[in-house]
Design a protein around this motif. Structure first.
Motif, PDB file in Angstrom:
ATOM      1  N   ARG A   1      -6.225   2.561  -4.862  1.00  0.00           N
ATOM      2  CA  ARG A   1      -5.130   1.956  -4.535  1.00  0.00           C
ATOM      3  C   ARG A   1      -5.345   1.159  -3.390  1.00  0.00           C
ATOM      4  NH1 ARG A   1      -2.167   7.930  -5.300  1.00  0.00           N
ATOM      5  NH2 ARG A   1      -0.764   7.288  -7.110  1.00  0.00           N
ATOM      6  N   LEU A   2      -4.409   0.487  -3.086  1.00  0.00           N
ATOM      7  CA  LEU A   2      -4.498  -0.691  -1.766  1.00  0.00           C
ATOM      8  C   LEU A   2      -4.736   0.051  -0.660  1.00  0.00           C
ATOM      9  CD1 LEU A   2      -1.614  -3.066  -2.566  1.00  0.00           C
ATOM     10  CD2 LEU A   2      -4.030  -3.750  -2.745  1.00  0.00           C
ATOM     11  N   SER A   3      -5.531  -0.182   0.595  1.00  0.00           N
ATOM     12  CA  SER A   3      -5.839   0.232   1.771  1.00  0.00           C
ATOM     13  C   SER A   3      -4.667   0.082   2.405  1.00  0.00           C
ATOM     14  CB  SER A   3      -7.114  -0.367   2.362  1.00  0.00           C
ATOM     15  OG  SER A   3      -8.106  -0.161   1.554  1.00  0.00           O
TER      16      SER A   3
ATOM     17  N   SER B   1     -14.331   1.518  -5.432  1.00  0.00           N
ATOM     18  CA  SER B   1     -13.523   0.771  -4.566  1.00  0.00           C
ATOM     19  C   SER B   1     -13.683  -0.791  -4.875  1.00  0.00           C
ATOM     20  CB  SER B   1     -14.137   0.840  -3.092  1.00  0.00           C
ATOM     21  OG  SER B   1     -15.586   0.437  -2.879  1.00  0.00           O
TER      22      SER B   1
ATOM     23  N   PHE C   1      -2.456   1.917  -8.943  1.00  0.00           N
ATOM     24  CA  PHE C   1      -3.836   1.765  -9.004  1.00  0.00           C
ATOM     25  C   PHE C   1      -4.360   0.199  -9.552  1.00  0.00           C
ATOM     26  CE2 PHE C   1      -3.604   6.492  -9.084  1.00  0.00           C
ATOM     27  CZ  PHE C   1      -4.575   6.687  -8.225  1.00  0.00           C
ATOM     28  N   LEU C   2      -5.312  -0.248  -8.927  1.00  0.00           N
ATOM     29  CA  LEU C   2      -5.606  -1.522  -9.285  1.00  0.00           C
ATOM     30  C   LEU C   2      -6.620  -1.558 -10.650  1.00  0.00           C
ATOM     31  CD1 LEU C   2      -5.626  -4.722  -8.605  1.00  0.00           C
ATOM     32  CD2 LEU C   2      -7.295  -4.154  -6.863  1.00  0.00           C
TER      33      LEU C   2
ATOM     34  N   SER D   1       0.749  -1.171   0.074  1.00  0.00           N
ATOM     35  CA  SER D   1      -0.177  -0.047   0.160  1.00  0.00           C
ATOM     36  C   SER D   1       0.877   1.177   0.027  1.00  0.00           C
ATOM     37  CB  SER D   1      -0.830   0.193   1.150  1.00  0.00           C
ATOM     38  OG  SER D   1      -1.622   1.196   1.239  1.00  0.00           O
TER      39      SER D   1
ATOM     40  N   THR E   1     -10.749  -3.471   0.402  1.00  0.00           N
ATOM     41  CA  THR E   1      -9.248  -3.881  -0.207  1.00  0.00           C
ATOM     42  C   THR E   1      -8.650  -2.582  -0.765  1.00  0.00           C
ATOM     43  OG1 THR E   1      -9.577  -6.044  -0.449  1.00  0.00           O
ATOM     44  CG2 THR E   1      -7.733  -5.294  -1.381  1.00  0.00           C
ATOM     45  N   THR E   2      -9.465  -1.784  -1.708  1.00  0.00           N
ATOM     46  CA  THR E   2      -8.798  -0.543  -2.093  1.00  0.00           C
ATOM     47  C   THR E   2      -9.858   0.408  -2.393  1.00  0.00           C
ATOM     48  OG1 THR E   2      -9.538  -1.216  -4.473  1.00  0.00           O
ATOM     49  CG2 THR E   2      -7.525  -2.190  -3.744  1.00  0.00           C
TER      50      THR E   2
ATOM     51  N   SER F   1     -10.146   2.308 -13.008  1.00  0.00           N
ATOM     52  CA  SER F   1      -9.553   1.739 -11.668  1.00  0.00           C
ATOM     53  C   SER F   1     -10.607   1.658 -10.378  1.00  0.00           C
ATOM     54  CB  SER F   1      -8.447   2.570 -11.356  1.00  0.00           C
ATOM     55  OG  SER F   1      -7.954   2.083 -10.056  1.00  0.00           O
TER      56      SER F   1
ATOM     57  N   PHE G   1      -2.117  -3.826 -11.709  1.00  0.00           N
ATOM     58  CA  PHE G   1      -1.701  -2.634 -11.331  1.00  0.00           C
ATOM     59  C   PHE G   1      -0.816  -1.953 -12.177  1.00  0.00           C
ATOM     60  CE2 PHE G   1      -1.899  -5.151  -7.139  1.00  0.00           C
ATOM     61  CZ  PHE G   1      -2.669  -4.441  -6.330  1.00  0.00           C
TER      62      PHE G   1
END
Length: 552
Positions: A370-372, A344, A437-438, A31, A353-354, A367, A432
């Motif tokens: 981003r990861l928490s 999210s 960003f996922l 993260s 999670t994100t 997207s 990613f």
């Protein structure tokens, strides 16, 4: 300590990318948010008490904690605390519910639900809930998975519960008397490792499973989202924030948002889960909410709503639980240019999670953020098992303190879901980008296997949303003698549109390689969805078109 509970490693900053969070030596993603300290694991603490601990001790927030959009009734923070204490005492002494007992809910959204949830969590009972619209057979299956000691229902829903299950009616004098106790402190030593909530997975790709979340899992999730939200809340200068929770309270994600809103001292406006977009928008206008928490399908409908929407106080919308087409996101942002669309990603198994937290992040329309904090991830090649890097697509694996304990009574599923190091295999194909960003490509189990190639349905669904005249679309595999499977589309047309099957197939054919072409189109009135807003593919597979197995 359980490997699933471990905080992520802190790789050397010289070896970890500051832009993507990728750590090359371990091939893992970390993260980009600041790491969060959690309460010591051995400390006795339940998640309800933890959420309240994040509020200022005195005075409590003056704004309502909860508002019922249907009635206008409110519960303020001091009253909420009093209700929780009365219920906790009554549940222990009069209902025979104690630490470790599972309690099943089958009731529509109301102001009774939050204090009851919180009271049960505070005494160490386990909370689970079902959809009141489910059939008795479906509810019986959920009850068999969670094995509750008692159920809470209403006069309208109780008949759906299995015979012999002890049931307390929320609309009965008995329950009302639970709220009239002396408000004394009910002390029950709850370990963070105790199960807090049993969430039922959506079941869109197989049999429904019961995911057990511990108090520590929930604490980690509340802490992470709270840390990302509090800087935004502190920027406000015109009073506390009000959020409309546009999700029914039987959904696992609703538990989390209730706790987060409580910890932030914000007002949560509750609305019946079956309410349509019109009712949600009217409630948002009436209570001048600053934010909405809704399924992606609501975002789509808001963007296309034919009438003016006077959401003057709305600042951002949080959505997750299902894919949101890029075209739909663009349409929403054009209609509401001053509203942040915060996508999210989460699940019953992994929590939130994100997510996105500001205007800059919200510009990544495809997207999910981003990861928490405290979450680490890796992408795994589904064929070779190789760990992948930035920009490469593979199955998303997750690890961190918010990951579930496991599926209740299903060791076979647990063995398939977790590896020996505690990594949770999500079943989602993702990548990613260079900024961490996922992006979700599709569900691994939903890939269409066309000859020797794989077709992600979500890719074609995104393209279909770009064709003017299409309101909704879902892509599924259709049997084919030569290829095994080919893509077919269920399409809902916008009113007054006369698109043909050939026009739709030609539109897609011009944009994809040959094996991804749609070979069949079925026009339907609506796309069935789960309460999370996901396409209900199992229901679509019951369509009569699948009774014909001839080559399309």
């Amino acid at each position: 300590m359980d490997k699933r509970d471990a905080l992520p490693l802190s790789p050397s900053s010289s070896l970890r990318s500051r832009s993507s969070g990728f750590h090359a030596p371990t091939r893992t993603f970390h993260s980009l948010r600041p790491s969060l300290p959690l309460p010591p694991a051995e400390r006795r603490l339940n998640v309800a008490t933890y959420a309240f601990s994040l509020l200022p001790n005195s005075p409590l927030p003056a704004n309502p904690a909860f508002v019922d959009a249907a009635t206008g009734d409110t519960v303020h923070f001091p009253e909420l605390l009093s209700q929780i204490r009365s219920l906790s005492s009554s549940l222990l002494s009069r209902a025979g519910i104690a630490r470790g007992h599972c309690v099943f809910f089958l009731a529509p959204t109301s102001l009774d639900i939050p204090p009851l949830y919180l009271a049960l969590l505070s005494i160490g009972a386990v909370v689970s809930a079902g959809n009141p619209a489910s059939t008795p057979r479906e509810i019986a299956h959920l009850v068999s998975l969670s094995n509750p000691r008692v159920a809470f229902a209403t006069s309208a829903t109780a008949a759906k519960l299995p015979a012999g299950l002890d049931t307390i009616l929320l609309d009965s004098p008995r329950f009302r008397s639970f709220l009239d106790g002396d408000g004394g402190e009910a002390v029950e030593e709850v370990a963070q490792s105790d199960v807090a909530i049993v969430k039922f997975s959506s079941g869109t790709t197989g049999m429904i499973k019961a995911a057990a979340m511990s108090h520590r899992n929930m604490i980690a999730n509340v802490a992470a989202v709270h840390s990302m939200r509090i800087p935004v809340a502190e920027r406000r200068r015109d009073g506390p924030e009000a959020t409309l929770l546009g999700m029914p309270l039987f959904l696992g994600v609703a538990y989390t948002f209730l706790l987060i809103q409580l910890a932030l001292g914000e007002t949560t406006v509750l609305i019946e889960g079956r309410s349509g977009v019109k009712e949600m928008v009217q409630a948002a206008e009436r209570y001048r909410v600053n934010s909405l928490t809704v399924a992606p399908s609501v975002v789509v409908e808001m963007a296309r709503w034919p009438e003016p929407l006077e959401l003057v106080a709305l600042e951002y919308v949080t959505c997750g639980g299902a894919a949101l087409a890029e075209a739909a996101a663009e349409q929403f942002m054009k209609r509401f240019p001053h509203v942040e669309l915060r996508q999210s990603y989460g699940s019953s198994e992994a929590g939130m999670t994100t997510m996105m937290i500001d205007q800059e992040e919200c510009r990544r329309l495809r997207s999910v953020g981003r990861l928490s904090p405290n979450v680490e991830a890796m992408l795994v090649d589904t064929t070779t098992g190789e760990r992948l890097s930035v920009g490469q697509t593979g199955e998303l694996w997750l690890r961190g303190p918010s990951i579930m304990l496991g599926y209740v009574g299903n060791e076979e599923a647990n063995d398939a879901t977790f590896d020996s190091s505690g990594w949770l295999k999500t079943g989602d194909l993702c990548y990613f980008d260079e900024d961490g960003f996922l992006f979700i490509v599709d569900r691994l189990k939903e890939l269409i296997k066309c000859g020797g190639s794989q077709v992600p349905p979500a890719e074609l669904e995104h393209l279909l949303q770009l064709l003017p005249g299409i309101a909704e679309a879902a892509v599924l595999p259709y049997p084919d003698e030569e290829a095994g499977q080919v893509p077919m589309a269920f399409v809902v047309l916008q009113p007054g549109t006369n698109l043909s099957e050939e026009e739709i197939m030609d539109f897609i054919a011009k944009q994809v390689t040959a094996y991804k072409k749609i070979r069949k189109v079925v026009f339907i009135d609506s796309i069935p969805k789960t309460p999370y807003g996901k396409i209900w593919r199992a229901e679509l597979r019951k369509h009569e078109v699948f009774s014909c197995t001839s080559k399309p």
